[in-house]
Design a protein around this motif. Structure first.
Motif, short mmCIF file in Angstrom:
data_model
loop_
_atom_site.label_atom_id
_atom_site.label_comp_id
_atom_site.label_asym_id
_atom_site.label_seq_id
_atom_site.Cartn_x
_atom_site.Cartn_y
_atom_site.Cartn_z
N ASP A 1 16.22 -56.23 23.89
CA ASP A 1 17.57 -56.72 24.12
C ASP A 1 18.11 -56.07 25.40
O ASP A 1 18.14 -54.86 25.52
N PRO B 1 19.43 -62.92 24.87
CA PRO B 1 19.68 -61.49 25.05
C PRO B 1 18.43 -60.66 25.35
O PRO B 1 18.52 -59.50 25.70
N ARG C 1 20.92 -55.59 26.43
CA ARG C 1 22.14 -54.79 26.27
C ARG C 1 21.85 -53.34 25.90
O ARG C 1 22.75 -52.51 25.90
#
Length: 156
Positions: free
Chosen positions: A65, A116, A67
């Motif tokens: 991911d 993502p 993030r």
């Protein structure tokens, strides 16, 4: 579709001793494989083997991911290390292939990867056809051991 990694594989201003180690590692690997430094076509052909997982019957794609921060990237590295060691313990040959990160858009489209996630690396999994890679690992570890012995320890 042109691809590019979503993160730098190497720091743009990689300094020594890290750049010297990277170059030494590449020279040792290509040397074991019998590809001379001035053989650009041979180096390119060997590099292209990344994208067939070096002929392994299984190819894993590791994504994470986007993030996540550096600490979680370290966790992925730890996971990869365990995966590679467990495979080796069971007689399988494998390695982490950062080259796959440059194929991010192509692999993303092929696998319909959710937004993502970013492609971190590829991992071939199979049985080695030769001992070249094992020789390379042993030689590389020896070079690191020599470097450690020669390093100065700074104490305050």
């Amino acid at each position: 579709m042109q691809s590019a990694p979503e993160f730098p594989i190497y720091a743009p201003d990689l300094t020594d001793p890290y750049n010297a180690r990277r170059l030494s590692c590449a020279e040792a690997l290509y040397g074991v494989l019998g590809v001379e430094r001035d053989n650009k076509l041979g180096r390119m052909m060997q590099f292209a083997r990344n994208f067939d997982f070096y002929g392994a019957p299984v190819g894993l794609i590791v994504a994470l991911d986007r993030r996540l921060e550096r600490g979680q990237w370290a966790d992925v590295g730890i996971y990869l290390a365990h995966l590679l060691l467990l495979a080796q313990e069971r007689g399988l040959a494998t390695c982490a292939q950062a080259a796959w990160a440059a194929m991010n858009q192509t692999v993303r489209a092929f696998l319909d990867m959710p937004e993502p996630y970013l492609l971190y690396c590829g991992v071939p999994l199979g049985y080695a056809r030769s001992r070249s890679a094992h020789q390379y690992v042993a030689d590389g570890a020896g070079a690191l051991d020599r470097e450690r012995r020669n390093a100065r320890v700074c104490r305050s």
